[in-house]
Design a protein around this motif. Structure first.
Motif, PDB file in Angstrom:
ATOM      1  N   UNK A  93      33.704  25.962  40.057  1.00 28.64           N
ATOM      2  CA  UNK A  93      34.808  26.009  39.094  1.00 28.64           C
ATOM      3  C   UNK A  93      34.819  27.325  38.330  1.00 28.64           C
ATOM      4  N   UNK A  94      33.652  27.838  37.992  1.00 30.42           N
ATOM      5  CA  UNK A  94      33.559  29.118  37.283  1.00 30.42           C
ATOM      6  C   UNK A  94      34.102  30.246  38.159  1.00 30.42           C
ATOM      7  N   UNK A  95      33.747  30.220  39.448  1.00 36.03           N
ATOM      8  CA  UNK A  95      34.243  31.249  40.359  1.00 36.03           C
ATOM      9  C   UNK A  95      35.757  31.142  40.534  1.00 36.03           C
ATOM     10  N   UNK A  96      36.247  29.932  40.611  1.00 40.66           N
ATOM     11  CA  UNK A  96      37.695  29.722  40.758  1.00 40.66           C
ATOM     12  C   UNK A  96      38.436  30.203  39.513  1.00 40.66           C
ATOM     13  N   UNK A  97      37.873  29.926  38.347  1.00 40.95           N
ATOM     14  CA  UNK A  97      38.484  30.381  37.095  1.00 40.95           C
ATOM     15  C   UNK A  97      38.544  31.903  37.028  1.00 40.95           C
ATOM     16  N   UNK A  98      37.567  32.549  37.648  1.00 40.47           N
ATOM     17  CA  UNK A  98      37.532  34.011  37.642  1.00 40.47           C
ATOM     18  C   UNK A  98      38.772  34.580  38.329  1.00 40.47           C
ATOM     19  N   UNK A  99      39.206  33.947  39.414  1.00 32.82           N
ATOM     20  CA  UNK A  99      40.406  34.402  40.115  1.00 32.82           C
ATOM     21  C   UNK A  99      41.645  34.204  39.247  1.00 32.82           C
TER      22      UNK A  99
END
Length: 370
Positions: A93-99
């Motif tokens: 989720x953190x990586x997805x939020x980064x996008x």
């Protein structure tokens, strides 16, 4: 001189809608519109496009259908977990939020919440997979690089419904994220004047005491019935571009649009009225100059004492089309008709879909040469 770089497919439908409340306004009343000085029954384009997308879900593979949601972060996180099964959900989720943060699409969130976009976002499953693949392989990329690549990936591999109905990113001023719609769907209106009626109903409480007879609930449902003119158009040349220049995929997509537009029905109050009907007449044309809505045929409302509105509505449509072709534009390059007896090729539904797709495959050869 013909415009060989343009292909417009127009759909004209005459359809009887039985007593029902197919599409309601904020007060629960059937939607209406004033046209030609009289009240008409109306079904909004949004309502019918929703019904069409639901039919797409029945007929198409999931990879060919887009997802409209604010929960893009969760969607991307799911794709990341498919690519790296030992990853923790929170890390995904953190990586997805980064996008989404790089694209400046996320709304403010409370501590501990999963990020959501500011508005609904339309994305294909392939685009979600491609974004997840990129961020997994480029975890140290800067926001600037992520934004640049994300915009590139979001402009490739559109699903059929994104290519047809477009994507407008209301949460961003970046027009590069938008996808131009290849299809336009008009609000459907009745060919004649309509007055709404009221269905008074009661419901009995099965456990009510014997000494207290009567209804447990009383209510009123507003409804109407009509013969409607429905219109839509597809710019096949733009659809060809949005689907990556693949003529087979484009022809198939127009075929799916045709089937869904002709056979779908919005579901408002469906359990109450069982309102599913099929068209009484269909006219499909291919033009090179411009799309043409023939609703002007019904600016003067159809009137009938007996015999119904279907036959005079079909006759009015045929006559008006002839006038338009005679006075303003050439007749269409190709035309198919169901339930009509004009100069068009008279076919059934199966023959219409096959003929339409075969013709488009041939016509799109001119687009491939551009």
């Amino acid at each position: 001189m013909k415009n060989l770089d343009r292909i417009y497919v127009d759909f004209h439908v005459i359809q009887t809608v039985p007593p029902s409340c197919v599409n309601r306004d904020d007060t629960g009343s059937p939607k209406t519109a004033l046209y030609g000085g009289v009240r008409r029954a109306r079904v909004s384009s949004q309502s019918w496009k929703r019904a069409m997308r639901e039919m797409f879900c029945e007929d198409l593979d999931k990879k060919d259908i887009g997802i409209r949601t604010k929960r893009i972060v969760n969607l991307l996180a799911e794709e990341l977990l498919k690519l790296k099964m030992n990853m923790q959900l929170q890390d995904a989720q953190i990586m997805a939020e980064k996008i989404m943060n790089a694209l400046e699409l996320l709304a403010k969130k409370k501590k501990g919440e999963v990020g959501k976009t500011k508005a609904l976002f339309f994305i294909s499953r392939t685009q979600a997979h491609n974004l997840a693949t990129y961020i997994l392989a480029n975890q140290n990329a800067t926001d600037k690089d992520i934004k640049k690549m994300a915009k590139t990936l979001l402009n490739q591999d559109n699903s059929i419904d994104i290519a047809l109905f477009g994507r407008m990113v209301a949460a961003s001023d970046d027009l590069n994220l938008n996808v131009e719609a290849s299809a336009q769907v008009a609000h459907s209106i009745s060919t004649h004047r309509v007055d709404n009626e009221y269905d008074y109903f009661t419901a009995i409480d099965d456990l009510a005491p014997e000494d207290k007879p009567g209804a447990g609930m009383i209510g009123v449902v507003e409804y109407n019935s009509s013969t409607m003119y429905r219109y839509a158009t597809v710019a096949a040349h733009n659809l060809f571009k949005e689907l990556g220049g693949e003529k087979e995929a484009t022809a198939a997509a127009v075929g799916e649009f045709a089937k869904a537009f002709i056979q779908s029905m919005p579901t408002g109050k469906q359990n109450t009225f069982a309102n599913r009907t099929l068209p009484d007449a269909v006219l499909v044309t291919i033009r090179r100059d411009q799309p043409i809505n023939l609703v002007g045929a019904f600016e003067e409302p159809v009137r009938t004492v007996e015999g119904g509105y279907v036959k005079p509505s079909i006759q009015r449509l045929e006559k008006y089309a002839e006038q338009v072709y005679d006075q303003y534009v050439d007749a269409p390059e190709k035309a198919w008709a169901i339930g009509m007896e004009g100069q068009e090729e008279t076919v059934n539904m199966k023959e219409l879909l096959q003929g339409l797709q075969d013709t488009l495959l041939h016509d799109m050869e001119s687009l491939e040469k551009e």
